[in-house]
Design a protein around this motif. Sequence first.
Motif, PDB file in Angstrom:
ATOM      1  N   VAL A 385       0.855  -1.191   0.000  1.00  0.00           N
ATOM      2  CA  VAL A 385       0.000   0.000   0.000  1.00  0.00           C
ATOM      3  C   VAL A 385       0.889   1.239   0.000  1.00  0.00           C
ATOM      4  O   VAL A 385       1.765   1.379   0.847  1.00  0.00           O
ATOM      5  CB  VAL A 385      -0.932   0.031   1.231  1.00  0.00           C
ATOM      6  N   ARG A 386       0.671   2.124  -0.969  1.00  0.00           N
ATOM      7  CA  ARG A 386       1.509   3.310  -1.108  1.00  0.00           C
ATOM      8  C   ARG A 386       0.816   4.543  -0.539  1.00  0.00           C
ATOM      9  O   ARG A 386      -0.352   4.785  -0.795  1.00  0.00           O
ATOM     10  CB  ARG A 386       1.829   3.552  -2.584  1.00  0.00           C
ATOM     11  N   HIS A 387       1.567   5.299   0.262  1.00  0.00           N
ATOM     12  CA  HIS A 387       1.086   6.572   0.789  1.00  0.00           C
ATOM     13  C   HIS A 387       2.084   7.662   0.423  1.00  0.00           C
ATOM     14  O   HIS A 387       3.249   7.392   0.111  1.00  0.00           O
ATOM     15  CB  HIS A 387       0.926   6.508   2.312  1.00  0.00           C
ATOM     16  N   SER A 388       1.649   8.899   0.497  1.00  0.00           N
ATOM     17  CA  SER A 388       2.497  10.043   0.184  1.00  0.00           C
ATOM     18  C   SER A 388       3.645  10.161   1.184  1.00  0.00           C
ATOM     19  O   SER A 388       3.430  10.144   2.403  1.00  0.00           O
ATOM     20  CB  SER A 388       1.668  11.334   0.203  1.00  0.00           C
ATOM     21  N   VAL A 389       4.868  10.287   0.673  1.00  0.00           N
ATOM     22  CA  VAL A 389       6.033  10.449   1.537  1.00  0.00           C
ATOM     23  C   VAL A 389       5.948  11.775   2.302  1.00  0.00           C
ATOM     24  O   VAL A 389       6.316  11.854   3.476  1.00  0.00           O
ATOM     25  CB  VAL A 389       7.334  10.389   0.708  1.00  0.00           C
ATOM     26  N   ILE A 390       5.441  12.802   1.644  1.00  0.00           N
ATOM     27  CA  ILE A 390       5.310  14.101   2.289  1.00  0.00           C
ATOM     28  C   ILE A 390       4.339  14.006   3.474  1.00  0.00           C
ATOM     29  O   ILE A 390       4.638  14.459   4.582  1.00  0.00           O
ATOM     30  CB  ILE A 390       4.815  15.177   1.303  1.00  0.00           C
ATOM     31  N   ALA A 391       3.161  13.411   3.226  1.00  0.00           N
ATOM     32  CA  ALA A 391       2.107  13.360   4.244  1.00  0.00           C
ATOM     33  C   ALA A 391       2.426  12.391   5.370  1.00  0.00           C
ATOM     34  O   ALA A 391       2.041  12.628   6.524  1.00  0.00           O
ATOM     35  CB  ALA A 391       0.773  12.985   3.599  1.00  0.00           C
ATOM     36  N   TYR A 392       3.127  11.296   5.061  1.00  0.00           N
ATOM     37  CA  TYR A 392       3.316  10.245   6.051  1.00  0.00           C
ATOM     38  C   TYR A 392       4.741  10.140   6.594  1.00  0.00           C
ATOM     39  O   TYR A 392       4.981   9.352   7.509  1.00  0.00           O
ATOM     40  CB  TYR A 392       2.911   8.887   5.456  1.00  0.00           C
ATOM     41  N   VAL A 393       5.669  10.938   6.077  1.00  0.00           N
ATOM     42  CA  VAL A 393       7.036  10.902   6.598  1.00  0.00           C
ATOM     43  C   VAL A 393       7.541  12.310   6.914  1.00  0.00           C
ATOM     44  O   VAL A 393       7.882  12.615   8.058  1.00  0.00           O
ATOM     45  CB  VAL A 393       8.001  10.201   5.613  1.00  0.00           C
ATOM     46  N   VAL A 394       7.565  13.176   5.918  1.00  0.00           N
ATOM     47  CA  VAL A 394       8.168  14.508   6.095  1.00  0.00           C
ATOM     48  C   VAL A 394       7.424  15.325   7.143  1.00  0.00           C
ATOM     49  O   VAL A 394       8.024  15.837   8.110  1.00  0.00           O
ATOM     50  CB  VAL A 394       8.210  15.268   4.756  1.00  0.00           C
TER      51      VAL A 394
END
Length: 446
Positions: A385-394
């Motif tokens: 399942v892919r999530h936005s790196v910006i929303a979920y990490v940065v």
Amino acid sequence: MNTTPGSETRLSRTLTLPSLVLFGLAYLAPLIVLGIFGVIAETTHGTASAAYLVALIAMMFTAHSYGRMAVAHPVAGSAYTYVRRSIEPRTGFLVGWTMLLDYLFLPLVIWLIGGSYLTAQFPGVPIGVWVVLYMLVTTVLNVLGIQVADKANFVLMAFQVLVIVIFVVLCAVAVAGDRGASGLLSVEPFWNSSTQLTAVTAGAAIAAYSFLGFDAITTLTEEAVEPKKNMPRAILLIALIGGAIFVIVSYATQLVHPGGSFPDPDSAASEIALQIGGAFFAAVFLAGLVIAQFASGIAAQASASRLLYAMGRDGTLPKAFFGRLNRKFHTPVLNLLLTGVIGLGGMFMDVATSTSFINFGAFIAFTAVNVSVIFHFFRERRRGVRHSVIAYVVLPVIGAIVSVFLITRLDSNALIVGVSWFCLGVVVLGIITKGFRKAPPTMSDI
């Protein structure tokens, strides 16, 4: 689903998006911006609005992370549930245990502050009388159910907002009368010749305390209509609307009283209310502050009882007591009574002592939720399942850094009490997991 006589294990979904936002704003108690205005203005050398703007930006990162977790885990428990499901059950228990400092004792502080206002106005009445009255009325409303408390919150918030609006209008009239309409537009509440960046950030750390509780609405997830859609929206709206109120009110107040010098910073807003509105408005302002504490107490007690319920339903606290819902009212009555009894401790404490240890639990929870989003991102990625790196990490990384910074700004007493409570939680965890050899009980399917 197993039930016991006189109890149920499912909460009723009745809270809409407006109700969730209203409950969250009641928890924040928007009038608190005036209660601590003098302290922040003094710390920032007259740029209280800048401090609140910085705090708002900082809190939005953590609000975003709470929203992500509310979508992933739409159940009661807040940071406690998010950490145990995204990171590890034992870690989740320790976060939940630490949060109890905030959730369990915040009603006590709220009722104590409200009692202090009333005792100052009526010195012949002992503060214990006011604390007991706060506790009794708030507990009865919460026992009767979330819908009854919701209606009460609407009335109390309406009056609180009315006082804020009148205060801002009177500030505008006073400024326009002295300096003309152009005086209403100024950058000085945000930056002036005395401004120092270190002073603004120090003020922002204090101002961030006004936001404590915006996350508490997540403990009502199981009573929310369409929680996956409404809960993230509610969390962001609560932080944004509350922050906007704080910035606007501090801006108007700072225009009336430029700079950060006051005879008594703790009562600065009361003096300004008297200055701009006379004795009658000063009395109305006092009533608004008292009612703000009452509305906030309703929301705080409701959230504390739901956290205890979630931990009791898991079995991490005795289920027979903490994990029960009353069959008639569909509320965790025993938990509400317990938080009410704890609140009576306000009769034997002062505001400074009681508030010193609350923020430790809150900021630990903020940090843990931000980290949970990052763990969730990588766990989901392993599942494809892919999530936005910006929303979920940065964004969560930034939120975690900000939360850790706020922890470092706490005074030594808060850190000592907080760390001691955490260590006690480690002992309790060791007992219920038989020497950490097994995970704490897992939440039942709902």
